[in-house]
Structures are given as structure tokens and as C-alpha cells.
Design a protein around this motif. Structure first.
Motif, mmCIF file in Angstrom:
data_model
loop_
_atom_site.group_PDB
_atom_site.id
_atom_site.type_symbol
_atom_site.label_atom_id
_atom_site.label_comp_id
_atom_site.label_asym_id
_atom_site.label_seq_id
_atom_site.Cartn_x
_atom_site.Cartn_y
_atom_site.Cartn_z
ATOM 1 N N ASP A 141 1.897 15.653 0.522
ATOM 2 C CA ASP A 141 2.496 14.736 1.475
ATOM 3 C C ASP A 141 1.446 14.466 2.542
ATOM 4 N N VAL A 142 1.094 13.189 2.712
ATOM 5 C CA VAL A 142 0.000 12.815 3.609
ATOM 6 C C VAL A 142 0.522 11.892 4.699
ATOM 7 N N VAL A 143 0.185 12.195 5.936
ATOM 8 C CA VAL A 143 0.508 11.336 7.072
ATOM 9 C C VAL A 143 -0.776 10.691 7.572
ATOM 10 N N ILE A 144 -0.737 9.368 7.698
ATOM 11 C CA ILE A 144 -1.857 8.618 8.266
ATOM 12 C C ILE A 144 -1.419 8.100 9.622
ATOM 13 N N MET A 145 -2.097 8.502 10.666
ATOM 14 C CA MET A 145 -1.756 8.064 12.020
ATOM 15 C C MET A 145 -2.737 6.958 12.429
ATOM 16 N N ALA B 179 1.552 12.733 -3.350
ATOM 17 C CA ALA B 179 2.940 12.511 -3.756
ATOM 18 C C ALA B 179 3.594 11.439 -2.902
ATOM 19 N N ARG B 180 3.444 11.579 -1.571
ATOM 20 C CA ARG B 180 4.003 10.605 -0.632
ATOM 21 C C ARG B 180 3.008 10.371 0.497
ATOM 22 N N VAL B 181 2.992 9.141 0.995
ATOM 23 C CA VAL B 181 2.107 8.788 2.105
ATOM 24 C C VAL B 181 2.950 8.108 3.172
ATOM 25 N N PHE B 182 2.882 8.632 4.394
ATOM 26 C CA PHE B 182 3.628 8.092 5.518
ATOM 27 C C PHE B 182 2.649 7.487 6.522
ATOM 28 N N LEU B 183 2.967 6.330 7.053
ATOM 29 C CA LEU B 183 2.076 5.604 7.958
ATOM 30 C C LEU B 183 2.701 5.554 9.342
ATOM 31 N N VAL B 184 1.929 5.960 10.351
ATOM 32 C CA VAL B 184 2.401 6.076 11.731
ATOM 33 C C VAL B 184 1.590 5.152 12.628
ATOM 34 N N ILE C 70 1.849 3.281 16.943
ATOM 35 C CA ILE C 70 2.618 2.909 18.129
ATOM 36 C C ILE C 70 2.739 1.395 18.250
ATOM 37 N N ASN C 71 1.895 0.652 17.520
ATOM 38 C CA ASN C 71 1.921 -0.810 17.524
ATOM 39 C C ASN C 71 2.836 -1.274 16.391
ATOM 40 N N ALA C 72 4.066 -1.637 16.730
ATOM 41 C CA ALA C 72 5.062 -1.956 15.710
ATOM 42 C C ALA C 72 4.657 -3.166 14.880
ATOM 43 N N GLY C 73 4.058 -4.163 15.516
ATOM 44 C CA GLY C 73 3.661 -5.363 14.786
ATOM 45 C C GLY C 73 2.580 -5.081 13.768
ATOM 46 N N ARG C 74 1.572 -4.329 14.172
ATOM 47 C CA ARG C 74 0.489 -3.994 13.245
ATOM 48 C C ARG C 74 0.994 -3.087 12.127
ATOM 49 N N LEU C 75 1.898 -2.169 12.471
ATOM 50 C CA LEU C 75 2.470 -1.269 11.468
ATOM 51 C C LEU C 75 3.230 -2.063 10.409
ATOM 52 N N GLU C 76 3.994 -3.051 10.847
ATOM 53 C CA GLU C 76 4.746 -3.877 9.904
ATOM 54 C C GLU C 76 3.800 -4.668 9.007
ATOM 55 N N MET C 77 2.741 -5.250 9.597
ATOM 56 C CA MET C 77 1.776 -6.021 8.819
ATOM 57 C C MET C 77 1.087 -5.129 7.782
ATOM 58 N N ALA C 78 0.680 -3.929 8.188
ATOM 59 C CA ALA C 78 0.011 -3.012 7.272
ATOM 60 C C ALA C 78 0.953 -2.558 6.164
ATOM 61 N N ALA C 79 2.189 -2.259 6.530
ATOM 62 C CA ALA C 79 3.147 -1.750 5.541
ATOM 63 C C ALA C 79 3.434 -2.772 4.455
ATOM 64 N N ARG C 80 3.431 -4.055 4.826
ATOM 65 C CA ARG C 80 3.659 -5.099 3.823
ATOM 66 C C ARG C 80 2.554 -5.116 2.782
ATOM 67 N N LEU C 81 1.368 -4.665 3.164
ATOM 68 C CA LEU C 81 0.231 -4.688 2.246
ATOM 69 C C LEU C 81 0.090 -3.399 1.441
ATOM 70 N N VAL C 82 0.198 -2.258 2.112
ATOM 71 C CA VAL C 82 -0.143 -0.996 1.439
ATOM 72 C C VAL C 82 1.071 -0.169 1.022
ATOM 73 N N PRO D 217 3.495 2.083 2.256
ATOM 74 C CA PRO D 217 3.678 3.534 2.383
ATOM 75 C C PRO D 217 5.102 3.918 1.995
ATOM 76 N N ASP D 218 5.318 5.200 1.741
ATOM 77 C CA ASP D 218 6.657 5.657 1.392
ATOM 78 C C ASP D 218 7.618 5.557 2.574
ATOM 79 N N ALA D 219 7.071 5.621 3.772
ATOM 80 C CA ALA D 219 7.876 5.410 4.973
ATOM 81 C C ALA D 219 6.930 5.068 6.121
ATOM 82 N N VAL D 220 7.447 4.327 7.097
ATOM 83 C CA VAL D 220 6.702 4.067 8.325
ATOM 84 C C VAL D 220 7.360 4.847 9.451
#
Length: 343
Positions: free
Chosen positions: A167-171, A190-195, A197-209, A211-214
Motif C-alpha cells: 500500500d503506497v501513499v503519494i503526497m 497493491a493500492r496507491v493513494f494520492l494526497v 492540499i490543492n483540490a483542483g490539482r488533485l482532481e486533475m491528476a486523479a482523472r489521469l492516473v 489512484p485507488d483513492a484520493v
């Protein structure tokens, strides 16, 4: 030819310059892509102690050979990717295979003119450490330019031993964070979680890569613990220049977890609070990560070419050299994943 030169913090100029000529043991290339990163934004704002202006910036370089002197094995027309960090290859660390921590390291765009130019010279010091890589036919110049940051990510994940079932967390969800997500997947996480504080950038990144959860908000440690049934993450990578993120990483790591302080902290505020008992009783490992070696660059290029780590969709902006300042500003504002300059 046109170049983008750093003169002082806040003073980067796109201007005309004489086309360079390759000297003994050097290669001249036509730059096709030079991608930008957060380091360019830092240089624009604060300069860098290794840069003696004026200096052509740019260190994520891919291009086409146009002139060769005595550098064997290369010919005009060859498509090449170039390392950014140049180890000396001779010191005690280099001789031990620890090229990422070479005390004599130089860098493209710092000690030598970089890739924000139509043409540039690859110095003999780069060739001496096998720092030029042939671009595989499967990928273009823009993708090849991303091999340099991916090489840094590869070094970081090797040091943190990211592997099967973790289980990997990327901050941090910038371009480096996105590359960490993709590489962790390719290494069997097994799982990758993306963290972030910038909600807009997090949403943009999540659409591309994907992650199992943001994770976003004030209680990121609690959210990660909940996602892992209270166990914590096997690996936590702080892909952000944040002391708070490093402190949180210690609290969200599982027993025998590995923590990578991938993003360096500001030099005027490098001290964090570390609960030493967490490290002691949970048998945590904390590792740093400093750039990449020439071998990392070669491996990163292969990972891109064979599809293990796709990067084409991470390049969200392609700009001409005349708009390099806008490209750096876009990076500073966190409005892009990867911005590449096409001189």
C-alpha cells in the motif's frame, strides 16, 4: 537562434544568441523538447547558487544530433535523451556506484547551457558517464524528455523498496506525484493513494492516473489509516516540498513502513518534528532521494518505451520557446501536470 536565459530572479529573457559549435568530444543537438518542472519555477523566483548568469535554462532534454566531433557512437539524425545531473564518475562515491550523491555533481541548465534553446551542446562530461540515451522508435521527443523526472522517481522508489503487494501513499499530485503513482503500479503495488492540499490539482491528476483513492483535507493521516483498516501504508512518499507532509508521513506509515523524503524542504525552513519513538518501535525506515544516475535515465526511458509507465497523457501543455515564461507560470500556479517546450 532563440534561447531562454536566466539573468536574475524574475528576469528570464527569450532572446537571440549565436548558434553553438561542438568542441572536441562534444555533441550538438537540435532540441525538440525540453519539459519544465517545479525547479524551473524556483529558479525563476529565487535563482540558484550553482547558476552564474546569464545561463540558458532547461534540463529535461530530448533532441536530434546535428553535429558530432570526436564523440564515438553517435551520428547526425540520432534521436537522444540527455541526463540532467552529471556525476564526475571518478570520486569515491561514484566508484562505489553511488552517482546520485556525487559531491562533484554538475547539472545541465546550471553549470552548462540547457535545453530552452533551439540548439545546444552536450558537454564531454555527460558523454563520459554515458549520459546520452538513444530514444526508442516507439516514443516521441516529448515523451523522452519526461525520462529525466521519471529517472528521479525510479531512484526514489528503489531506495524505498516499493514492491509487490505494498500500500503506497503519494503526497503531492503534481507531475512527480503522478509519475510516482504510475511507477508504483508498474512495480506491483497493491493500492496507491494520492494526497494533496490543492483540490483542483488533485482532481486533475486523479482523472489521469486513477489512484485507488484520493485524500484531501485536514485529517489526511486519519483518512489513510481508515483506508488501510488502521494498519497504515507500507510506503509513504512525500512528493512535495512540505515539512508538514513529512511529519504526517511518519504518522501514517505501517509497522516496518518505508518513508521517502522525496521533495526537499526550503533551505530557510528544513527542520521537522520527528517522533523518534514511532521510528524506533514501529521499525520505520526513512530514506532521502536525490535526483538520478545515468543508469536510472536509461532505465526510465525503457519503462516509457515499453509502456510500463505511460507519460504521453501527462503532458497537458505544449508551448513554443517564445512562451516559456508562460509555461513556467502555469507550473507555478499548479494548473498543469506536465508542460513541455518545443523550441
Amino acid at each position: 537562434m532563440k534561447v531562454a536565459r536566466f539573468y536574475a530572479p524574475g528576469d528570464i529573457r527569450v532572446e537571440e544568441a549565436p548558434e553553438p559549435v561542438a568542441g572536441p568530444g562534444e555533441i550538438k543537438i537540435r532540441v525538440r523538447n525540453c519539459s519544465t518542472c517545479g525547479t524551473d519555477a524556483k529558479i525563476q523566483k529565487h535563482g540558484h547558487h550553482h547558476i552564474k548568469p546569464p545561463r540558458v535554462m532547461g534540463h529535461e532534454i530530448a533532441g536530434e544530433v546535428v553535429e558530432v566531433t570526436e564523440a564515438g557512437g553517435w551520428a547526425p539524425g540520432d534521436r537522444v535523451q540527455v541526463i540532467a545531473a552529471i556525476p564526475c564518475g571518478k570520486c569515491a562515491e561514484c566508484r562505489r556506484g553511488r552517482m546520485t550523491v556525487c559531491p562533484n555533481q554538475e547539472s545541465m541548465g546550471y553549470h552548462y547551457d540547457g535545453g530552452f534553446a533551439e540548439y545546444m551542446i552536450i558537454p564531454a562530461t555527460v558523454l563520459a558517464v554515458d549520459g546520452v540515451n538513444r530514444i526508442p522508435d516507439e516514443i516521441g521527443f516529448a515523451e523522452a524528455s519526461v525520462a529525466e523526472p521519471l529517472a528521479c522517481v525510479l531512484n526514489g522508489q528503489e531506495l524505498a523498496r516499493v514492491g509487490e503487494g505494498d500500500d503506497v501513499v503519494i503526497m503531492g499530485s503534481g507531475p512527480i506525484g503522478c509519475l510516482h503513482v504510475r511507477l508504483a503500479r508498474s512495480r506491483g503495488a497493491a493500492r496507491v493513494f494520492l494526497v494533496d492540499i490543492n483540490a483542483g490539482r488533485l482532481e486533475m491528476a486523479a482523472r489521469l492516473v486513477h489512484p485507488d483513492a484520493v485524500v484531501h483535507g485536514e485529517d489526511v493521516v486519519e483518512q489513510v489509516l481508515k483506508l488501510t483498516d488502521g494498519r497504515g501504508a507500507d510506503v509513504v512518499i512525500t512528493a512535495a516540498a512540505s515539512g508538514a507532509a513529512q511529519e504526517q508521513a511518519l504518522r501514517m506509515a505501517a509497522r516496518q513502513g518505508r518513508i521517502s523524503f522525496f521533495g526537499g524542504l526550503p533551505k530557510d525552513n528544513p527542520i521537522i518534528r520527528c517522533d523518534s519513538n514511532l521510528v524506533h518501535y514501529r521499525e520505520l525506515t526513512i530514506v532521502g532521494a536525490n535526483g538520478s544516475s545515468p543508469a536510472h535515465n536509461a532505465r526510465a526511458l525503457r519503462l516509457i518505451a515499453d509502456g510500463s509507465v505511460p507519460v504521453a497523457d501527462l503532458i497537458t501543455h505544449r508551448l513554443p520557446l517564445t512562451e516559456v515564461l508562460e509555461g513556467i507560470d502555469i507550473v507555478s500556479r499548479g494548473e498543469a501536470i506536465k508542460v513541455t517546450i518545443e523550441p
